[in-house]
Enzyme design. Structure first.
Site, short mmCIF file in Angstrom:
data_model
loop_
_atom_site.label_atom_id
_atom_site.label_comp_id
_atom_site.label_asym_id
_atom_site.label_seq_id
_atom_site.Cartn_x
_atom_site.Cartn_y
_atom_site.Cartn_z
N ASP A 10 -4.77 -3.60 -9.50
CA ASP A 10 -5.07 -4.97 -9.90
C ASP A 10 -5.25 -4.98 -11.42
O ASP A 10 -5.69 -3.98 -11.99
CB ASP A 10 -6.34 -5.47 -9.22
N ASP A 16 -0.83 -10.39 -5.08
CA ASP A 16 -1.92 -11.24 -4.59
C ASP A 16 -1.62 -12.72 -4.85
O ASP A 16 -1.91 -13.57 -4.01
CB ASP A 16 -3.24 -10.88 -5.26
#
Length: 162
Positions: free
Chosen positions: A118, A134
């Site tokens: 991330d 995401d």
């Protein structure tokens, strides 16, 4: 759009989203690992490297193989529905493709790295660090919910409901 062309374009879309996800994760790791942060839009979004071993928002950490198995099962079900059932509704068809692309992007990380990379960190709010995959899953989910709501409303009107 002919069914075969639609299938080819949906595969291209899925591959493009997965490639963008994987390329951005590669650059994030190269430039930000282990703890560097770079303002993208000062006071709004920064890029910060993070490793997520859990599900959304780092919930259920350590369930790598369960996440992999569930992701594969869901992806196969969605792909079957998209391609074998030959969806005629383009909204639903492309929405499912975006969901598959997002799931595939994070699945690649889980399989090969054991965690999901991330790097997008909204700084204007206390929120989880996330990635392009995401975003695809989130936007696909919002689109799916909107589709289902419109479908329920349309069916209600056809039956003479209010």
């Amino acid at each position: 759009m002919r069914l075969r062309n639609k299938n080819i374009w949906s595969v291209i879309m899925i591959v493009i989203i997965v490639l963008i996800d994987q390329i951005t994760k590669y650059f994030a790791k190269s430039a930000l690992y282990p703890d560097k942060a770079v303002d993208f839009i000062k006071g709004f979004v920064e890029f910060r490297y993070a490793e997520n071993t859990g599900a959304a928002f780092s919930m259920f950490r350590g369930g790598r193989w369960i996440f992999i198995a569930l992701t594969v099962a869901v992806m196969l079900g969605v792909l079957y529905y998209m391609y074998v059932k030959a969806q005629r509704n383009l909204w639903l068809y492309w929405t499912l493709g975006v969901l598959v692309a997002g799931a595939a992007g994070n699945l690649i990380d889980r399989v090969f790295l054991g965690y999901v990379i991330d790097f997008i960190n909204p700084t204007f709010i206390d929120f989880a660090v996330f990635n392009i995959a995401d975003c695809a899953v989130t936007l696909g989910t919002i689109s799916l919910i909107a589709y289902l709501l419109f479908d329920v409303i349309r069916d209600s009107r056809r039956r003479g409901g209010h």
